[in-house]
Structures are given as structure tokens and as C-alpha cells.
Design an enzyme around this catalytic site. Structure first.
Site, short mmCIF file in Angstrom:
data_model
loop_
_atom_site.label_atom_id
_atom_site.label_comp_id
_atom_site.label_asym_id
_atom_site.label_seq_id
_atom_site.Cartn_x
_atom_site.Cartn_y
_atom_site.Cartn_z
N HIS A 12 -14.70 -5.41 6.82
CA HIS A 12 -14.05 -4.58 5.73
C HIS A 12 -13.98 -5.36 4.51
O HIS A 12 -13.03 -5.29 3.62
CB HIS A 12 -12.71 -4.35 6.25
CG HIS A 12 -12.46 -3.08 7.41
ND1 HIS A 12 -13.43 -1.98 7.43
CD2 HIS A 12 -11.94 -3.53 8.68
CE1 HIS A 12 -12.91 -1.63 8.63
NE2 HIS A 12 -12.25 -2.23 9.31
N GLU B 109 -3.52 6.50 8.77
CA GLU B 109 -4.36 7.24 7.61
C GLU B 109 -5.63 7.67 8.25
O GLU B 109 -6.11 7.01 9.32
CB GLU B 109 -5.10 5.81 6.71
CG GLU B 109 -5.18 6.32 5.06
CD GLU B 109 -5.40 5.20 4.22
OE1 GLU B 109 -4.79 4.74 3.70
OE2 GLU B 109 -6.50 4.75 4.43
N ARG C 197 -5.32 -7.37 -10.80
CA ARG C 197 -5.81 -8.71 -11.12
C ARG C 197 -7.34 -8.71 -11.41
O ARG C 197 -7.90 -7.68 -11.31
CB ARG C 197 -5.97 -9.70 -9.93
CG ARG C 197 -6.36 -9.30 -8.64
CD ARG C 197 -6.74 -10.06 -7.66
NE ARG C 197 -6.88 -9.36 -6.34
CZ ARG C 197 -8.20 -9.12 -5.99
NH1 ARG C 197 -9.16 -9.46 -6.44
NH2 ARG C 197 -8.01 -8.53 -4.77
N LYS D 69 0.87 -1.42 -0.21
CA LYS D 69 -0.07 -0.12 0.09
C LYS D 69 0.98 1.32 0.09
O LYS D 69 0.34 2.37 -0.57
CB LYS D 69 -0.97 -0.18 1.16
CG LYS D 69 -2.07 -1.06 1.11
CD LYS D 69 -3.01 -0.99 2.04
CE LYS D 69 -3.97 -2.07 2.26
NZ LYS D 69 -4.52 -2.77 1.40
P1 ADP Z 1 -11.75 -8.10 -4.15
O1 ADP Z 1 -11.26 -6.84 -3.90
O2 ADP Z 1 -11.75 -8.63 -5.65
O3 ADP Z 1 -13.11 -8.25 -3.71
P2 ADP Z 1 -11.09 -9.68 -1.90
O4 ADP Z 1 -10.48 -8.95 -0.82
O5 ADP Z 1 -12.59 -10.19 -1.62
O6 ADP Z 1 -10.87 -9.09 -3.21
O7 ADP Z 1 -10.04 -11.13 -2.20
C1 ADP Z 1 -10.43 -11.79 -3.24
C2 ADP Z 1 -9.70 -13.00 -3.02
O8 ADP Z 1 -8.26 -12.81 -2.35
C3 ADP Z 1 -10.26 -13.81 -1.72
O9 ADP Z 1 -10.45 -15.22 -2.24
C4 ADP Z 1 -9.23 -13.64 -0.54
O10 ADP Z 1 -9.47 -14.46 0.09
C5 ADP Z 1 -8.17 -13.37 -1.15
N1 ADP Z 1 -7.22 -12.53 -0.40
C6 ADP Z 1 -7.13 -11.24 -0.67
N2 ADP Z 1 -6.22 -10.62 0.18
C7 ADP Z 1 -5.51 -11.83 0.87
C8 ADP Z 1 -4.57 -11.72 1.67
N3 ADP Z 1 -3.79 -10.76 1.95
N4 ADP Z 1 -4.26 -12.83 1.95
C9 ADP Z 1 -4.86 -13.92 1.49
N5 ADP Z 1 -5.87 -14.12 0.59
C10 ADP Z 1 -6.27 -12.89 0.38
P1 ADP Z 2 -7.46 -4.09 1.58
O1 ADP Z 2 -6.29 -4.39 0.92
O2 ADP Z 2 -7.97 -5.31 2.82
O3 ADP Z 2 -8.88 -4.56 0.30
P2 ADP Z 2 -8.38 -1.45 1.62
O4 ADP Z 2 -7.30 -0.57 1.86
O5 ADP Z 2 -8.94 -1.62 0.15
O6 ADP Z 2 -7.90 -3.08 2.22
O7 ADP Z 2 -9.64 -1.24 2.53
C1 ADP Z 2 -10.79 -2.20 2.71
C2 ADP Z 2 -11.83 -1.63 3.27
O8 ADP Z 2 -11.66 -0.87 4.64
C3 ADP Z 2 -12.59 -0.26 2.53
O9 ADP Z 2 -13.32 -0.77 1.45
C4 ADP Z 2 -13.28 0.40 3.78
O10 ADP Z 2 -14.51 -0.13 4.03
C5 ADP Z 2 -12.23 0.41 4.90
N1 ADP Z 2 -11.37 1.41 5.03
C6 ADP Z 2 -10.00 1.33 4.38
N2 ADP Z 2 -9.28 2.63 4.58
C7 ADP Z 2 -10.07 3.21 5.27
C8 ADP Z 2 -10.06 4.64 5.69
N3 ADP Z 2 -8.93 5.41 5.70
N4 ADP Z 2 -11.32 5.30 6.24
C9 ADP Z 2 -12.34 4.50 6.32
N5 ADP Z 2 -12.58 3.12 6.10
C10 ADP Z 2 -11.47 2.70 5.66
#
Ligand code: ADP
Ligand code: ADP
Ligand code: MG
Length: 490
Positions: free
Chosen positions: A237, A202, A294, A118
């Protein structure tokens, strides 16, 4: 550039099946891999060829790079599609695949590496006119620095693991005291879970929407965006329901977010299909969260409103073809909603459930699409992600899509594991969802799990009536499930 003739799909379940379908339509020979427990799965028998890669645990099968690459070699594959999850965002895997002569259906290893972290992603996109969430754009080394930065950013704030993903590695601190308590734990947890202890701070955006933009780019430097997906209905989340388009965006904001997303893609010379995630606050400002390099779980809603097949686009791009259309030619028609059908117990804080799919009947009809990789009689095991299917609905308007999804959920019969189907119905019937007045806290603000339980029970009773004349073995299983549920009520 050589053309893809033999495609190895380095994945399982619904996404492997999804990729196989398009590859077949394009005349490409499909090659599956599978673990011991998956030997009877649809992704195995639907492919032209299938190879066993190991035991059930992902680490000895779907995540074992060397085994997967060995199968690619033995099966004479010329390309590898990683799907999502597993090795899809592993830059070393992409690098090795290319080095050994395979086309990797995705961006370069460098782009995966930049966006996989990130902080390095923020660093890459910031000179490209992409708005960032206020915070530290570097790892915070110690508690003293955290406190100074915390005062500057203001509370509440989020402590985030730079290498985090899947909704994991995030904590909310409401004040200095909480920050002090949580900071060392966040570092330790990040190190343990992701092998990288870098954390950053953040600003915590209150009541936000999660809005992401799908982009496509070819190897000739052409970029388009395919509009947005609103993924604000989340638990832990993590997304459960997604829709496109978002009722929140005006054409102007859509264009601005699209431009920012394309700029994020340009910052890492992106090639292929990618998703740029933004958080959207109540004032209408949007901030970059991360980029997923992806195919995304929720990509079908974009396919519904644009008419494009994203896997076909990925494979065409991997073949070196030009996109062949420009931004103004990307369509936007109708409304689409996806519900992730997870084997989870909504009444028990969405805890994963396992079991045998005693009855599995899919809904049908206009505008109904199911992407799944399972069948009646199959086992939902503890080894993999609990998502068993995606229910994707398309309609001319949001209202029609909602009514249609409620109907499809009522027609969908799954007995043997708890699922998120009834939860989906709860969301679709909720006045605030109907009004478009919701945010990422919808579940914690509105969802009362015992209501869902009652609904599920009613539905199963009705479903059993329609099945009572056949398949007595299933009925017996179902009755067991019913009495289990009944005992919870009494
Ligand atoms: P999307 O952003 O496509 O909705 P998700 O957060 O639901 O993605 O993750 C998509 C797939 O990747 C899921 O099968 C989830 O279990 C896997 N995944 C995502 N991040 C991780 C991680 N840090 N470690 C293991 N599996 C992950
Ligand atoms: P991941 O890699 O686990 O998908 P993200 O940064 O995409 O992590 O965040 C996943 C979710 O967490 C977001 O869709 C939102 O709901 C919450 N989130 C992340 N960052 C923030 C923020 N700065 N303030 C409020 N909610 C957040
Ligand atoms: Mg994310």
C-alpha cells in the site's frame, strides 16, 4: 507579514537537499539539523549552517520537537520547513513553532489536525461535495457494530485505523468471519502503533487506481490545483512509481477531481501545498481517501509537467504572497515519471537493505533529474526510511518518458545495497504498464521477484566492465556483491 530570511529545514536526506536548493535560489540562508550518523551528509554541508540535534534514532534527533525548536531559536531562524515524514504532519509541532514566533512552512495546526485523522478528515470534507468511499464515517466501537455495518457495506471491506499512515493500519476482510477475527486485532494494533484505537470500515474498492491531486492555496483564499499524479504502482500500500498526467483522466474528469480537491482544501481553510488522495474505481467513479498536509514525496512529477517549483511556491505563500495565477494559467505539458529508488531487496519481498554505497553513479542527460541526499561511500543505515534517491524523468510523451527512464536506469550504477532500480525496469517494460492497463495490484499480479534478480545480475556484470579500469577498491567490493548474487543462483 515578515519575510523569510533564515530557513531551518527540519529534515534530512533528499528532501532536505531539495528544499535547500530552492531556498538558496531565493536568497534565503539555509540552516540544517543532523543526527550523529548524518554528520557527513550532503544536507549538512550544502546548508549555510548546520546543527547537531542528537543520536541516530529519530526519536532523539529529527523527531525531538524541543531540540529542533531550540536550534531554530539559537540559529535565529525565522521560518521552519518540515519536509515530509518526521514532524511534518505533527500539529503540535506546527502550533509550538508558530507560538514561538516562527513561520511554519505549511498549513495551520488546525488544518493538520483535521486532516491527520482519516475520520475527522471525512467529517470535514463531506459537506463540501467531496465523494467518500462508502463505509462508516465514525469509529466502530465493537464487534457487534462492525458486523451490522459490514452487512450494510458489503464484503470485501477494509478495516482502517483512523490515525494510520504510510500504508500501515489497514486490513482486508472478505467475510463476516474474517471481520470478527480481524476487528479486535485492528483496534489493538492501532492503539499500539498510532496511540489511537479508533478504526472504521470502508468498502474495499476492487482493482482501483490511486490518483491524487496537488493543490496550492495562498493566505488570501486563492486556490488552484496542479492536476493529478497516478500513484498506482505500489507495494505494501505504498507508492514506488508515480506519473503525471494519468492516462486515465479526460479533461472533464480532471476538472471534476480538481474541483473536489480544492473543496477538500477549503473545508479546512488550507494554506500552502497539499495533496488530496482519491481512489478511482473501474467504473470511473472517484472517492476521497485522505489529505496529506505537506509536500509529497512524488511532487517532482508535478513540477515537470507544470513548470512550477513547489518549494518556491510554498515559501512564497508562507511569505504572504498571492499565488498570482489562476487555474487556466496552470500549464500541463509533457509526461513525467518518478521511480523511488529504495534500498530494498525486491527478490525478498522488498525487505529493506543496508550497507555501504561502494559505487554510486547517477545517470545524466536530457529530461533526467535525480533528487537524492547521499553519496558514494556513504552508509545506508537502518535508522531512517530506506529511500535513497528519486529518479525523475520527463519527456514529451509517455512513451518517450518510459524509454528515457529505461535508459537512465541502465546508466544508474548502485553497488553495495539492493535497490528497486531493476524492479522499475521490469514495470517500464511490462506490456500492461505500457498499455496503461494496471491498478494498485500490479506488483502482486505481475511481479516475479526471481526475474528481477536475474536482471540485476546481468546489469551489474555489464556495469563492472565499464568500471574495471579504475577504483580497484570498489571493484573488490562489487565482486563480493557479485559472488553473493551468484551463490543465490547456483
Ligand atoms: P507520500 O504520500 O508522500 O507518498 P509516504 O506514505 O510515502 O507519503 O510517506 C512519506 C514519508 O512519511 C515517508 O518517509 C514515510 O516513512 C513517512 N510516513 C508516512 N506516514 C507515516 C507514519 N504513520 N509513521 C511514520 N512515518 C510515516
Ligand atoms: P495511508 O495513510 O497509509 O497513505 P491511504 O488511505 O492513503 O492510507 O491508502 C493507501 C493505499 O491503500 C491506497 O493508495 C490504496 O492502494 C489502498 N487503499 C486504501 N483504501 C482503500 C480502499 N477503500 N479500497 C481499496 N484500496 C484501498
Ligand atoms: Mg495515503
Amino acid at each position: 507579514m515578515s519575510k523569510i530570511n533564515r530557513l531551518l529545514i527540519a529534515n534530512r536526506g533528499e528532501i532536505a537537499v531539495r528544499i535547500i536548493r530552492t531556498a538558496k535560489e531565493m536568497g534565503i540562508t539555509t540552516i540544517s539539523i543532523y543526527s550523529e550518523v548524518d554528520k557527513n551528509s550532503p544536507h549538512v554541508y550544502l546548508a549555510d549552517e548546520s546543527y547537531l540535534v542528537g543520536d541516530a534514532p529519530s526519536s532523539s534527533s529529527y523527531l525531538d520537537m524541543e531540540k529542533v525548536l531550540e536550534v531554530a531559536k539559537v540559529s535565529k531562524a525565522d521560518a521552519i520547513h518540515p519536509g515530509y515524514g518526521f514532524l511534518s504532519e505533527n500539529s503540535l509541532f506546527a502550533k509550538k513553532a508558530v507560538k514561538r514566533g516562527f513561520i511554519f512552512v505549511g498549513p495551520t495546526a488546525e488544518a493538520i489536525e483535521i486532516m491527520g485523522d482519516k475520520l475527522s478528515a471525512k467529517k470535514a470534507v463531506s459537506p463540501f461535495n467531496v465523494p467518500l468511499v462508502p463505509g462508516t464515517n465514525h469509529p466502530v466501537k465493537d464487534i457487534e457494530e462492525a458486523k451490522t455495518e459490514g452487512d450494510r457495506i458489503g464484503f470485501p471491506l477494509m478495516i482502517k485505523a483512523s490515525a494510520g499512515g504510510g500504508g500501515k493500519g489497514m486490513r482486508i476482510a472478505n467475510n463476516n468471519k474474517e471481520l470478527e477475527e480481524m476487528f479486535p486485532r485492528a483496534v489493538n494494533e492501532a492503539l499500539k502503533s498510532f496511540g489511537n484505537g479508533d478504526v472504521f470500515l470502508e468498502k474495499y474498492i476492487m482493482s482501483p487506481r490511486h490518483i491524487e491531486i496537488q493543490i496550492l492555496s495562498d493566505s488570501h483564499g486563492n486556490f488552484v490545483h496542479l492536476h493529478e499524479r497516478d500513484c498506482s504502482i505500489q507495494r505494501r500500500h505504498q507508492k514506488v512509481m508515480e506519473e503525471a498526467p494519468s492516462g486515465l483522466l479526460t479533461p472533464e474528469v480532471r476538472a471534476a477531481m480538481g474541483k473536489a480537491a480544492i473543496n477538500a482544501g477549503k473545508s479546512c481553510d488550507y494554506v500552502g501545498a497539499g495533496t488530496v488522495e482519491f481512489i478511482f474505481d473501474t467504473s470511473g467513479a472517484f472517492y476521497f481517501l485522505e489529505m496529506n498536509t505537506r509536500l509529497q514525496v512524488e511532487h517532482p512529477v508535478t513540477e515537470c509537467i507544470t513548470g512550477l517549483d513547489l518549494v518556491r511556491e510554498q515559501l512564497r505563500i508562507a511569505n504572504g504572497e498571492h499565488l498570482g495565477y489562476s487555474q487556466h494559467e496552470v500549464g500541463l505539458r509533457g509526461h513525467a515519471i518518478e521511480l523511488r529508488v529504495y534500498a530494498e531487496d525486491c527478490a525478498n519481498d522488498f525487505a529493506p537493505d543496508t550497507g555501504t554505497l561502494a559505487i554510486y553513479k547517477r545517470p545524466q542527460g536530457p529530461g533526467v533529474r535525480i533528487d537524492d541526499g547521499i553519496e558514494e561511500g556513504m552508509e545506508v543505515s537502518i535508522h531512517y526510511d530506506p529511500m535513497i534517491a528519486k529518479l525523475i524523468i520527463m519527456g514529451e510523451t509517455r512513451e518517450i518518458a518510459i524509454q528515457r527512464m529505461i535508459r537512465a536506469i541502465e546508466d544508474y550504477v548502485i553497488v553495495g545495497v539492493e535497490t528497486t532500480l531493476e524492479f522499475g525496469k521490469f514495470v517500464l517494460n511490462h506490456p500492461q504498464f505500457l498499455d496503461g492497463d494496471f491498478n494498485t495490484h500490479f506488483v502482486e499480479n505481475h511481479f516475479r521477484s526471481n526475474e528481477a534478480r536475474k536482471g540485476e545480475y546481468d546489469q551489474l556484470t555489464i556495469s563492472l566492465h565499464s568500471f574495471s579500469s579504475k577504483e580497484s577498491k570498489y571493484i573488490k567490493d562489487s565482486k563480493k556483491t557479485i559472488s553473493k548474487w551468484r551463490s543465490r543462483f547456483n
